[in-house]
Design an enzyme around this catalytic site. Structure first.
Site, short mmCIF file in Angstrom:
data_model
loop_
_atom_site.label_atom_id
_atom_site.label_comp_id
_atom_site.label_asym_id
_atom_site.label_seq_id
_atom_site.Cartn_x
_atom_site.Cartn_y
_atom_site.Cartn_z
N GLY A 102 1.67 5.83 0.93
CA GLY A 102 2.04 4.80 -0.05
C GLY A 102 2.49 5.44 -1.35
O GLY A 102 2.71 6.65 -1.41
N ALA A 103 2.61 4.60 -2.40
CA ALA A 103 3.06 5.11 -3.68
C ALA A 103 2.00 6.02 -4.30
O ALA A 103 2.31 6.96 -5.01
CB ALA A 103 3.35 3.95 -4.63
N ALA B 223 -1.20 7.09 -2.54
CA ALA B 223 -2.08 7.88 -1.68
C ALA B 223 -1.53 8.00 -0.28
O ALA B 223 -0.62 7.27 0.10
CB ALA B 223 -3.46 7.22 -1.63
N ASP C 36 -5.65 -6.92 -3.24
CA ASP C 36 -4.52 -6.89 -2.30
C ASP C 36 -4.92 -7.40 -0.91
O ASP C 36 -4.73 -6.71 0.08
CB ASP C 36 -3.98 -5.46 -2.21
CG ASP C 36 -2.63 -5.38 -1.49
OD1 ASP C 36 -1.88 -6.37 -1.52
OD2 ASP C 36 -2.34 -4.33 -0.88
N ILE D 289 -1.41 8.43 8.95
CA ILE D 289 -1.39 7.01 9.33
C ILE D 289 -0.38 6.26 8.46
O ILE D 289 0.41 5.47 8.94
CB ILE D 289 -2.78 6.36 9.15
CG1 ILE D 289 -3.81 7.08 10.04
CG2 ILE D 289 -2.73 4.88 9.49
CD1 ILE D 289 -5.24 6.67 9.77
#
Lengths: 329, 211
Positions: free
Chosen positions: B13-14, B16, B124, B10
């Site tokens: 990221g940095a 995970a 976030d 999906i």
């Protein structure tokens, strides 16, 4: 060809350099104040050192560049942030030369100097920058005429963490190389707080915890090893996040802490993980030096920036993300 | 060892990667924290497993506080994986792009208000991390979340919402953020102090002119 004499006197270092508008470093001379073993920098003592060394350093910078003051286009000085008494020595020298010889005077932000000299020497065009020194621990992105802060320390800097730990061990300052030596013979990973809040970092809890580990009888080598591993892992995490967020392909590292070889190896791997290249400033220029003031000095001069000697003050606390850097797209 | 069948990535990221997977006939999301090979292996394992546990705990605690979040099905602390409910719906970010009833921002404010009442800071709360599933708004990604009573920490959450609205949804920014605050104030008693802190924070230092 325009040339600029830059004067740096933020902290330990009194430096002077001549740089031309095409980015040639014609000279770069410095003398570093070394505090007595086991104590940190005393602003008044640093200033005293700068006062006594300034004439020799300035003269040598001009001689090595093969230029007379009359042929310079401008004088730039480190206007902050830093230690007031130390900064004022550089500002006084700059004002005196400027008014006596009638040369334009240009103030430069010390950290902008690190970043822009870094871009000049590495050739990095649009990097994520990691500024790690005694005064800064900040991850930055150049954007719309400013260096924008992506993440930063919420309390002490990595440089202060290492230096204060070193002082606690009775080492002389700056103690980075000695801590690195100790760490290289350590092997047990002791638990220290790993504090990353969003994109910001905190190191003060780690310093307290490290002192406590020593008091409990853990080996200096192991504590030093654990500090390096934990603190550097935090730096790498935020650097990776900035690279992922921007999609940039260069990670530029500037500031004295970049001299640590374990940190360099970790950052190189971190950059590779985000498909970026690590750009390091040559050790000669990664610490404080006159060139970092002379190079932005000439850029500002060409952009029409001037300050009258009477207004040429120093600013001890000065955030770098409020400073205009017009040549950043 | 958790047995599921991977169906696709999906997002990555940095820190995970998020996978879509099938677990016993359910659609699930697997969040896998990736190793950082350059760290001391003990440190790397410790960071990943602690964060995985904490994220699962906070997803659960938020739900207890009345904030809809994905259900956590399984936790693998060795491989740093969370297997959680797949939420079918559209992200608030996309919805605001195609013009949606601004009412939904009031609900977003209520969720953050309930979270802060429980002394959880999301870390976030951008418009990408709210999903509208049917008529239910769900809050996602507690990867940067932590427990805190501090008004300054909570104010940063509000600042993130504000930044997200003003930079990506400028046309609805003013009214949208006002509606968000209505929901926030209605569900959180301490909202006044946090909003004061937000104003103070934005008037100084780096938040005055962030990216």
């Amino acid at each position: 060809m325009s040339t600029c004499l830059g004067i740096e006197s933020t902290a330990h270092t009194f430096g002077a350099a001549v740089v031309s508008e095409d980015g040639r470093i014609m000279s770069d001379v410095k003398d570093i104040y070394v505090p007595p073993t086991g104590s940190g920098i005393h602003p008044r003592e640093a200033a005293r050192h700068h006062v006594s060394e300034a004439p020799r350093v300035l003269r040598k910078a001009l001689v090595e560049a093969g230029i007379s003051i009359d042929d310079l286009s401008c004088i730039s000085y480190s206007a902050g942030p830093g230690l007031g008494p130390a900064l004022r020595v550089g500002a006084v020298a700059a004002r005196a030369i400027s008014s006596y010889y009638g040369k334009p005077l240009v103030p430069v932000h010390h950290a902008i100097g690190h970043l822009e000299l870094g871009r000049l020497l590495t050739g990095a065009r649009r990097p994520v920058a990691l500024l790690i020194s005694g005064g800064h621990t900040t991850v930055l992105i150049p954007k719309r005429r400013r260096w924008r802060v992506f993440g930063e320390t919420l309390d002490i800097t990595v440089g202060q963490l290492i230096d204060q730990f070193g002082r606690h061990l009775g080492l002389s300052s700056p103690s980075g190389p000695k801590i690195e030596g100790l760490a290289s013979t350590g092997s047990t990973l002791l638990e220290l707080p790993y504090t990353v809040r969003g994109n910001d970092l905190s190191f003060s809890g780690m310093l307290t915890a490290a002192k406590r580990l020593l008091a409990r009888g853990h080996r200096q080598e192991d504590v030093a090893y654990s500090i390096q591993e934990t603190a550097f892992a935090m730096l790498c995490e935020v650097a990776e996040r900035a690279l992922a967020f921007t999609g940039y392909h260069e990670l530029m590292v500037v500031g004295g802490v970049a001299a640590n070889s374990r940190l360099r190896a970790m950052l190189k791997a971190a950059a590779r993980r985000q498909d970026a290249k690590l750009e390091l400033v040559p050790p000669r220029f990664s610490g404080d030096c006159g060139a970092q003031i002379a190079w932005p000095g000439i850029m500002y001069y060409k952009g029409g920036v001037r300050v009258r000697p009477v207004d040429a003050n120093v600013i001890q606390r000065w955030r770098l993300d409020v400073v205009d850097v017009p040549w950043i797209e | 060892m958790i047995s599921y069948r991977e169906l696709g990535v999906i997002a990555r990221g940095a820190e995970a990667e998020l996978l879509l997977a099938d677990w016993m006939g359910f659609d699930v999301v697997v969040k896998r924290r990736l190793p950082r090979g350059y760290l001391d292996v003990r440190l790397d394992a410790r960071i990943r497993s602690r964060r995985t546990i904490k994220e699962a705990q906070l997803l659960h605690e938020a739900r207890l506080a009345g904030v809809p979040t994905p259900l956590v099905f399984l936790l693998d602390t060795v491989n740093s994986e969370i297997v959680m409910q797949y939420i079918e719906g559209r992200r608030l970010k996309e919805l605001l792009d195609v013009h949606v009833d601004i009412e939904v921002l009031e609900e977003a404010g209520r969720l953050v208000g309930r979270l802060h009442s429980a002394d959880i800071v999301h870390g976030d709360p951008t418009t990408s991390n709210f999903i509208l599933a049917g008529d239910r708004l769900v809050l996602l990604d507690f990867g940067l979340s932590y427990r805190s009573r501090d008004e300054g920490d909570k104010a940063v959450d509000l600042h993130v919402v504000k930044e997200a609205l003003s930079s990506y949804h400028h046309d609805v920014y003013e009214e949208g953020f006002a509606r968000f605050l209505e929901g926030y104030v209605a569900t959180y008693k301490g909202s006044g102090i946090v909003m004061d802190e937000l104003r103070r924070m934005e008037s100084r230092g780096r938040y005055k002119q962030v990216v």
